[in-house]
Write a protein that holds these residues in place. Sequence first.
Motif, PDB file in Angstrom:
ATOM      1  N   ALA A   1      -3.093  24.040 -10.872  1.00  0.00           N
ATOM      2  CA  ALA A   1      -2.720  22.626 -10.982  1.00  0.00           C
ATOM      3  C   ALA A   1      -2.287  22.293 -12.406  1.00  0.00           C
ATOM      4  N   ALA A   2      -2.970  22.865 -13.401  1.00  0.00           N
ATOM      5  CA  ALA A   2      -2.592  22.626 -14.793  1.00  0.00           C
ATOM      6  C   ALA A   2      -1.206  23.196 -15.076  1.00  0.00           C
ATOM      7  N   ARG A   3      -0.902  24.332 -14.480  1.00  0.00           N
ATOM      8  CA  ARG A   3       0.408  24.956 -14.679  1.00  0.00           C
ATOM      9  C   ARG A   3       1.508  24.227 -13.924  1.00  0.00           C
ATOM     10  N   PHE A   4       1.147  23.525 -12.876  1.00  0.00           N
ATOM     11  CA  PHE A   4       2.139  22.828 -12.044  1.00  0.00           C
ATOM     12  C   PHE A   4       2.964  21.836 -12.859  1.00  0.00           C
ATOM     13  N   VAL A   5       2.368  21.242 -13.865  1.00  0.00           N
ATOM     14  CA  VAL A   5       3.059  20.247 -14.681  1.00  0.00           C
ATOM     15  C   VAL A   5       4.310  20.827 -15.325  1.00  0.00           C
ATOM     16  N   ARG A   6       4.250  22.095 -15.720  1.00  0.00           N
ATOM     17  CA  ARG A   6       5.385  22.698 -16.423  1.00  0.00           C
ATOM     18  C   ARG A   6       6.134  23.739 -15.593  1.00  0.00           C
ATOM     19  N   ASP A   7       5.586  24.114 -14.439  1.00  0.00           N
ATOM     20  CA  ASP A   7       6.202  25.198 -13.680  1.00  0.00           C
ATOM     21  C   ASP A   7       5.991  24.996 -12.187  1.00  0.00           C
ATOM     22  N   ARG A   8       6.503  23.889 -11.673  1.00  0.00           N
ATOM     23  CA  ARG A   8       6.238  23.593 -10.262  1.00  0.00           C
ATOM     24  C   ARG A   8       6.895  24.582  -9.315  1.00  0.00           C
ATOM     25  N   PHE A   9       8.026  25.152  -9.708  1.00  0.00           N
ATOM     26  CA  PHE A   9       8.674  26.117  -8.823  1.00  0.00           C
ATOM     27  C   PHE A   9       7.924  27.448  -8.825  1.00  0.00           C
ATOM     28  N   GLY A  10       7.347  27.799  -9.968  1.00  0.00           N
ATOM     29  CA  GLY A  10       6.503  28.987 -10.013  1.00  0.00           C
ATOM     30  C   GLY A  10       5.268  28.831  -9.156  1.00  0.00           C
ATOM     31  N   VAL A  11       4.683  27.627  -9.154  1.00  0.00           N
ATOM     32  CA  VAL A  11       3.519  27.353  -8.312  1.00  0.00           C
ATOM     33  C   VAL A  11       3.900  27.431  -6.835  1.00  0.00           C
ATOM     34  N   ARG A  12       5.049  26.887  -6.511  1.00  0.00           N
ATOM     35  CA  ARG A  12       5.520  26.983  -5.119  1.00  0.00           C
ATOM     36  C   ARG A  12       5.636  28.441  -4.684  1.00  0.00           C
ATOM     37  N   ASP A  13       6.224  29.280  -5.563  1.00  0.00           N
ATOM     38  CA  ASP A  13       6.371  30.698  -5.227  1.00  0.00           C
ATOM     39  C   ASP A  13       5.016  31.371  -5.060  1.00  0.00           C
ATOM     40  N   GLU A  14       4.035  30.964  -5.880  1.00  0.00           N
ATOM     41  CA  GLU A  14       2.704  31.547  -5.783  1.00  0.00           C
ATOM     42  C   GLU A  14       2.055  31.191  -4.443  1.00  0.00           C
ATOM     43  N   LEU A  15       2.238  29.959  -4.016  1.00  0.00           N
ATOM     44  CA  LEU A  15       1.696  29.560  -2.720  1.00  0.00           C
ATOM     45  C   LEU A  15       2.365  30.329  -1.577  1.00  0.00           C
ATOM     46  N   MET A  16       3.651  30.562  -1.710  1.00  0.00           N
ATOM     47  CA  MET A  16       4.331  31.330  -0.670  1.00  0.00           C
ATOM     48  C   MET A  16       3.839  32.779  -0.643  1.00  0.00           C
ATOM     49  N   GLU A  17       3.416  33.303  -1.803  1.00  0.00           N
ATOM     50  CA  GLU A  17       2.804  34.635  -1.807  1.00  0.00           C
ATOM     51  C   GLU A  17       1.490  34.625  -1.023  1.00  0.00           C
ATOM     52  N   LEU A  18       0.739  33.510  -1.120  1.00  0.00           N
ATOM     53  CA  LEU A  18      -0.476  33.379  -0.309  1.00  0.00           C
ATOM     54  C   LEU A  18      -0.145  33.457   1.178  1.00  0.00           C
ATOM     55  N   VAL A  19       0.946  32.817   1.566  1.00  0.00           N
ATOM     56  CA  VAL A  19       1.372  32.852   2.966  1.00  0.00           C
ATOM     57  C   VAL A  19       1.686  34.289   3.388  1.00  0.00           C
ATOM     58  N   VAL A  20       2.376  35.016   2.518  1.00  0.00           N
ATOM     59  CA  VAL A  20       2.739  36.403   2.832  1.00  0.00           C
ATOM     60  C   VAL A  20       1.492  37.259   3.003  1.00  0.00           C
ATOM     61  N   ILE A  21       0.511  37.085   2.109  1.00  0.00           N
ATOM     62  CA  ILE A  21      -0.729  37.858   2.214  1.00  0.00           C
ATOM     63  C   ILE A  21      -1.455  37.529   3.513  1.00  0.00           C
ATOM     64  N   ALA A  22      -1.544  36.234   3.834  1.00  0.00           N
ATOM     65  CA  ALA A  22      -2.203  35.832   5.077  1.00  0.00           C
ATOM     66  C   ALA A  22      -1.479  36.397   6.293  1.00  0.00           C
TER      67      ALA A  22
END
Length: 346
Positions: free
Chosen positions: A249-270
């Motif tokens: 969440a702290a990183r989201f302020v400066r890198d929201r697209f990177g956070v989005r990609d990280e969440l999509m990696e969670l989807v891939v793992i699941a």
Amino acid sequence: MDSNLLWTVYGQEEVVRQLAAGLDKGLSHHACLFFGPSRTGKKLAAFDLARALNCESGRGPCGKCVPCERIAGGKHADVLLVDLAGRQDEPGARTAIVVEEIDTIQRAAVLPPFEGRSRVFIIDGAEFLTAGAANRLLKILEEPPPRVVFVLLAESIEKVLPTIASRCRHFEFKLCPRSSLADYLVQPVGADVETAKLLAGLSRGRTGWAIQAARDERFREDYFECRDRLLALFEAGYRERFSWAESVAARFVRDRFGVRDELMELVVIARDALLVSFGQEDYIINIDRLEQLRRISGIYAPGEMVDFIKVIQAAVEQLSSNVNARLVLENAVFSLKASAGAIMVK
């Protein structure tokens, strides 16, 4: 297509064929819309087109003349890129392309080319134009100046203002098949066979991602470090999950697209864990973490994993709006219900 010409984008042969055919006939479209998944070569193709329009060969891009080299180096006065990375020195996340940037394009577009045959304006993130910026751009597209070409890039054509999309010629960029991408990573990129196979799978068909991962050791290491943290979340307690949500969440302020990609990696793992639970191990992405995926699939029932995938996908959508990122991330990661086999408190 002349084999001596150097279109550098890989895996989009149909797009290149259409662009080259248009150049052979004399490009009649003043605006192009390149759309498709991220990291599939849209920006690279846009610069290829800019080189082709200004190449001294007249049939370019040749990759060797002065205009081709200057465009490739980002030094050509007639080629301008506008994207969401343009204001990283400002506080907060860069989330939109604004009126002032389109005004800059408008003022430049009415001038004749300074050092080439055509002015090319590349707008990376056409779906992120503010309403005012979109209206300004629409006016330019309705009465385009001569010797000017606009190239709009977007992940989703549905999110581009329809009146803008209707004034562009459309080129769809697609994911590259794993086998052909793996071959390309071996030759000419230079990866060894096993690494190429692994990265081609992890890329999920995104050629730009795969090529960068093969060539850039730091990028590759950062990715694997992030992925290992995400894998660990499935076997972690609440404290670790809370810590992850807080840091992201702290990183989201400066890198929201990177956070989005990280969440999509969670989807891939699941998804991988779900496939393992159904005995479909040949189809997983993270093949190098098969044993860990087997442990995870033994902790969660398939229905729990399906529900988690839906929650993460919803979180990605929520984070594109003005929401409390920390709450969204906490709710998402804490929604993963563990069976008795998981250690939930540490």
